[in-house]
Motif scaffolding. Structure first.
Motif, PDB file in Angstrom:
ATOM      1  N   GLU A  24     -10.252 -14.777  21.634  1.00 14.92           N
ATOM      2  CA  GLU A  24      -8.901 -16.580  20.976  1.00 14.92           C
ATOM      3  C   GLU A  24      -8.984 -17.617  22.541  1.00 14.92           C
ATOM      4  O   GLU A  24      -9.361 -18.582  21.359  1.00 14.92           O
ATOM      5  N   TYR A  25      -9.209 -17.157  23.652  1.00 15.52           N
ATOM      6  CA  TYR A  25      -9.702 -18.182  24.239  1.00 15.52           C
ATOM      7  C   TYR A  25     -10.956 -18.659  24.404  1.00 15.52           C
ATOM      8  O   TYR A  25     -11.210 -19.998  24.310  1.00 15.52           O
ATOM      9  N   GLN A  26     -11.915 -17.946  24.294  1.00 18.21           N
ATOM     10  CA  GLN A  26     -13.363 -18.585  23.583  1.00 18.21           C
ATOM     11  C   GLN A  26     -12.841 -19.750  22.398  1.00 18.21           C
ATOM     12  O   GLN A  26     -13.865 -20.955  22.764  1.00 18.21           O
ATOM     13  N   LEU A  27     -12.272 -19.023  21.666  1.00 19.14           N
ATOM     14  CA  LEU A  27     -12.198 -20.255  19.973  1.00 19.14           C
ATOM     15  C   LEU A  27     -11.788 -21.478  20.499  1.00 19.14           C
ATOM     16  O   LEU A  27     -12.646 -22.795  20.181  1.00 19.14           O
ATOM     17  N   SER A  28     -10.949 -21.218  20.936  1.00 17.61           N
ATOM     18  CA  SER A  28      -9.647 -22.647  21.828  1.00 17.61           C
ATOM     19  C   SER A  28     -10.846 -23.313  23.161  1.00 17.61           C
ATOM     20  O   SER A  28     -10.394 -24.515  22.975  1.00 17.61           O
ATOM     21  N   HIS A  29     -11.532 -22.106  24.093  1.00 16.11           N
ATOM     22  CA  HIS A  29     -11.982 -23.167  24.567  1.00 16.11           C
ATOM     23  C   HIS A  29     -13.526 -23.105  24.639  1.00 16.11           C
ATOM     24  O   HIS A  29     -14.121 -22.398  25.888  1.00 16.11           O
ATOM     25  N   PRO A  30     -14.413 -23.839  23.730  1.00 20.66           N
ATOM     26  CA  PRO A  30     -15.041 -23.321  23.203  1.00 20.66           C
ATOM     27  C   PRO A  30     -16.983 -24.499  24.598  1.00 20.66           C
ATOM     28  O   PRO A  30     -17.794 -23.914  24.166  1.00 20.66           O
ATOM     29  N   ASP A  31     -16.947 -25.300  25.661  1.00 18.19           N
ATOM     30  CA  ASP A  31     -17.383 -25.752  26.059  1.00 18.19           C
ATOM     31  C   ASP A  31     -17.208 -24.812  27.561  1.00 18.19           C
ATOM     32  O   ASP A  31     -17.847 -25.953  28.571  1.00 18.19           O
ATOM     33  N   ASP A  32     -16.229 -24.525  27.844  1.00 12.35           N
ATOM     34  CA  ASP A  32     -16.333 -23.029  28.845  1.00 12.35           C
ATOM     35  C   ASP A  32     -17.414 -22.313  28.854  1.00 12.35           C
ATOM     36  O   ASP A  32     -17.638 -21.994  27.967  1.00 12.35           O
ATOM     37  N   GLU A  33     -18.002 -22.037  30.206  1.00  9.98           N
ATOM     38  CA  GLU A  33     -18.461 -20.479  30.756  1.00  9.98           C
ATOM     39  C   GLU A  33     -18.053 -19.220  29.720  1.00  9.98           C
ATOM     40  O   GLU A  33     -18.544 -18.075  29.976  1.00  9.98           O
ATOM     41  N   GLY A  34     -16.336 -19.096  30.297  1.00 13.28           N
ATOM     42  CA  GLY A  34     -16.363 -18.195  29.670  1.00 13.28           C
ATOM     43  C   GLY A  34     -14.976 -18.287  30.163  1.00 13.28           C
ATOM     44  O   GLY A  34     -13.804 -18.912  30.879  1.00 13.28           O
ATOM     45  N   MET A  35     -13.693 -16.731  30.123  1.00 13.21           N
ATOM     46  CA  MET A  35     -12.802 -16.858  30.407  1.00 13.21           C
ATOM     47  C   MET A  35     -12.980 -15.673  31.939  1.00 13.21           C
ATOM     48  O   MET A  35     -13.076 -14.722  32.187  1.00 13.21           O
ATOM     49  N   ALA A  36     -11.839 -16.283  32.885  1.00 15.41           N
ATOM     50  CA  ALA A  36     -11.709 -15.503  34.182  1.00 15.41           C
ATOM     51  C   ALA A  36     -11.260 -14.296  34.065  1.00 15.41           C
ATOM     52  O   ALA A  36     -10.053 -14.057  33.710  1.00 15.41           O
ATOM     53  N   ILE A  37     -11.900 -13.318  34.767  1.00 13.53           N
ATOM     54  CA  ILE A  37     -11.022 -11.657  34.512  1.00 13.53           C
ATOM     55  C   ILE A  37     -10.245 -11.997  35.273  1.00 13.53           C
ATOM     56  O   ILE A  37      -9.101 -11.337  34.727  1.00 13.53           O
ATOM     57  N   ASP A  38      -9.547 -12.346  35.963  1.00 17.37           N
ATOM     58  CA  ASP A  38      -8.155 -12.536  36.619  1.00 17.37           C
ATOM     59  C   ASP A  38      -7.141 -13.079  35.606  1.00 17.37           C
ATOM     60  O   ASP A  38      -6.040 -12.649  35.272  1.00 17.37           O
ATOM     61  N   ASN A  39      -7.342 -14.064  34.802  1.00 19.62           N
ATOM     62  CA  ASN A  39      -6.748 -15.208  33.547  1.00 19.62           C
ATOM     63  C   ASN A  39      -6.610 -13.424  32.452  1.00 19.62           C
ATOM     64  O   ASN A  39      -5.214 -14.013  31.624  1.00 19.62           O
ATOM     65  N   LEU A  40      -7.537 -12.815  32.453  1.00 15.71           N
ATOM     66  CA  LEU A  40      -7.495 -12.132  30.922  1.00 15.71           C
ATOM     67  C   LEU A  40      -6.163 -10.224  31.128  1.00 15.71           C
ATOM     68  O   LEU A  40      -6.124 -10.326  30.831  1.00 15.71           O
ATOM     69  N   TYR A  41      -6.645 -10.563  33.143  1.00 12.37           N
ATOM     70  CA  TYR A  41      -5.964  -9.501  33.418  1.00 12.37           C
ATOM     71  C   TYR A  41      -4.160  -9.867  33.299  1.00 12.37           C
ATOM     72  O   TYR A  41      -3.037  -9.124  33.078  1.00 12.37           O
ATOM     73  N   SER A  42      -4.116 -11.891  33.546  1.00 16.12           N
ATOM     74  CA  SER A  42      -2.426 -11.740  33.837  1.00 16.12           C
ATOM     75  C   SER A  42      -1.980 -11.812  32.045  1.00 16.12           C
ATOM     76  O   SER A  42      -0.971 -11.584  31.939  1.00 16.12           O
ATOM     77  N   LEU A  43      -3.002 -12.545  30.812  1.00 19.80           N
ATOM     78  CA  LEU A  43      -2.467 -12.320  29.749  1.00 19.80           C
ATOM     79  C   LEU A  43      -1.884 -10.915  29.139  1.00 19.80           C
ATOM     80  O   LEU A  43      -1.439  -9.998  28.803  1.00 19.80           O
ATOM     81  N   SER A  44      -3.406  -9.811  29.486  1.00 20.25           N
ATOM     82  CA  SER A  44      -3.065  -8.181  29.020  1.00 20.25           C
ATOM     83  C   SER A  44      -1.652  -7.710  29.585  1.00 20.25           C
ATOM     84  O   SER A  44      -1.220  -7.371  28.830  1.00 20.25           O
ATOM     85  N   ARG A  45      -1.258  -8.092  31.051  1.00 24.82           N
ATOM     86  CA  ARG A  45      -0.241  -7.322  31.625  1.00 24.82           C
ATOM     87  C   ARG A  45       0.830  -7.894  30.482  1.00 24.82           C
ATOM     88  O   ARG A  45       2.262  -7.182  30.622  1.00 24.82           O
ATOM     89  N   GLU A  46       0.790  -9.121  31.089  1.00 24.36           N
ATOM     90  CA  GLU A  46       2.158 -10.037  29.932  1.00 24.36           C
ATOM     91  C   GLU A  46       2.227  -9.301  28.944  1.00 24.36           C
ATOM     92  O   GLU A  46       3.830  -9.504  28.641  1.00 24.36           O
ATOM     93  N   ARG A  47       1.239  -8.546  27.591  1.00 25.29           N
ATOM     94  CA  ARG A  47       1.633  -8.442  27.451  1.00 25.29           C
ATOM     95  C   ARG A  47       1.344  -6.732  26.745  1.00 25.29           C
ATOM     96  O   ARG A  47       1.638  -6.180  25.647  1.00 25.29           O
ATOM     97  N   PHE A  48       1.733  -6.157  28.155  1.00 21.84           N
ATOM     98  CA  PHE A  48       1.916  -5.046  28.230  1.00 21.84           C
ATOM     99  C   PHE A  48       0.612  -4.087  27.512  1.00 21.84           C
ATOM    100  O   PHE A  48       0.305  -2.961  27.220  1.00 21.84           O
ATOM    101  N   LEU A  49      -0.394  -4.898  27.280  1.00 21.69           N
ATOM    102  CA  LEU A  49      -1.698  -4.223  27.262  1.00 21.69           C
ATOM    103  C   LEU A  49      -2.656  -3.337  28.542  1.00 21.69           C
ATOM    104  O   LEU A  49      -3.314  -2.171  28.020  1.00 21.69           O
ATOM    105  N   VAL A  50      -2.189  -3.621  29.647  1.00 19.44           N
ATOM    106  CA  VAL A  50      -2.793  -2.721  31.094  1.00 19.44           C
ATOM    107  C   VAL A  50      -1.993  -2.977  31.385  1.00 19.44           C
ATOM    108  O   VAL A  50      -1.111  -3.824  31.493  1.00 19.44           O
TER     109      VAL A  50
END
Length: 362
Positions: A288-314
């Motif tokens: 979903e991040y990649q679809l909403s930010h098509p011009d970015d190089e990708g998603m930072a690992i720290d950002n992915l960890y923060s969102l995943s932790r907020e949603r109780f996935l990790v």
């Protein structure tokens, strides 16, 4: 007699079972990747499959021809308000189209090919409304002044209005209906829940009868009890034909062929479905991040960890790294360096294929 002997045997069986499970899980993780599969060009594979000589053609033709004796019964079922659902091994496309062209020659027939990805249910229902309007005009069951207004507004009307028009009380005649023939009602173009709901509403209209085929073993799971018994009102017929799915197969990429992004999405779906729900949800965040930010190089690992932790996935970075290792091992996710020197995660799929992937795993 030793009464403890059965208990000892049962204990020994249980002990061996757990020892076998422990031995099975203690092995090294497989390092195989999807890219390691030796695939061939799709066109070459299709040409090879087209040259396979068909077998038992006479027996298949005789079997399909034997179903013609059921045509009068099928017409009777339709006139009684039932829908016909054909199931069984083999393509049933030629069978139901022959039934429609011979036994239903006196009725209006609309064919929907559910194996096509481009089926638009709104266009289908609009076309049915236009056909019904012509029938009403010929039978003079509508006031002459209202006909132009109906025809001009069909394409701009909502689905609810179109279904209401098709369910007109003056067409509640068993001898006068429009037959909708659906090849593969469980096909990829019709498989989503919203489309199935509209098809159910369409089947319950007084002026519509449905003749459909299914081929997927889990196709009945598309419908709830109300849809089966109240809307579709199916009469089930087991009509195996053992005929080749030659036409239907033209619109599916071959699993042993390489090339298209659609095929990459299909292989990715197979891998993701074997992972845990939390792993799938982590992958969804990245997609979903990649679809909403098509011009970015990708998603930072720290950002992915923060969102995943907020949603109780990790619960920790270690858990996230385990998911990422699984993704990278199967080449679902790759990394590249951001201009600021930070490693970013991205999915090597086009946006269209990625959207299709998300809809498949949802």
């Amino acid at each position: 007699m030793d009464f403890n002997e059965p208990e000892e045997e049962e204990f020994g069986f249980s002990r061996n079972y757990f020892l076998a499970k422990e031995a099975g899980t203690s092995g090294k993780k497989s390092a195989r990747k999807l890219s390691d599969i030796n695939v061939v060009d799709e066109q070459e594979l299709r040409e090879a499959s087209a040259n396979i000589e068909p077998k038992h053609q006479n027996d298949i033709a005789a079997l399909v021809n034997s179903y013609k004796s059921l045509y009068p019964k099928w017409v009777f079922d339709l006139r009684c308000g039932f829908g016909l659902l054909m199931y069984g091994f083999g393509s049933k496309k030629l069978l139901i189209e022959d039934f429609a062209s011979t036994a239903l020659a006196a009725y209006s027939v609309v064919v929907i090919n559910g194996y096509l990805q481009s089926v638009n249910i709104k266009q289908v229902i609009t076309a049915l409304a236009e056909i019904l309007l012509e029938q009403l005009k010929s039978k003079r069951k509508l006031p002459s002044g209202s006909l132009p207004n109906f025809q001009q507004s069909f394409r701009s009307r909502s689905m609810d209005d179109l279904c209401a028009f098709l369910d007109r009380p003056e067409m509640d005649e068993n001898d006068s209906f429009i037959c909708v023939v659906v090849n593969n009602i469980d096909g990829p173009g019709l498989r989503d829940s919203e489309t199935q709901q509209y098809l159910g509403r369409l089947a319950s209209c007084s002026s519509i009868r449905v003749v459909a085929t299914i081929d997927h073993v889990n196709a009945p799971l598309l419908w709830d009890k109300k849809m089966v018994h109240t809307q579709f009102n199916w009469c089930w017929y087991h009509v195996p034909t053992f005929a080749s799915y030659k036409v239907e197969g033209l619109f599916f990429p071959m699993i042993l062929a390489h090339g298209s992004s659609n095929q990459s999405a299909k292989t990715a779906v197979i891998v993701l479905q074997s992972l845990t729900p939390n792993a799938q949800s982590v992958f969804r965040i990245l997609a979903e991040y990649q679809l909403s930010h098509p011009d970015d190089e990708g998603m930072a690992i720290d950002n992915l960890y923060s969102l995943s932790r907020e949603r109780f996935l990790v619960s920790s970075q270690v858990t996230l790294n385990a998911h990422l290792t699984e993704f990278k091992d199967h080449e679902l996710v790759k990394t590249r360096r951001h201009p600021d020197g930070q490693d970013c995660l991205y999915i090597p799929l086009a946006n269209e294929a990625l959207e299709k992937l998300l809809s498949e795993i949802s």
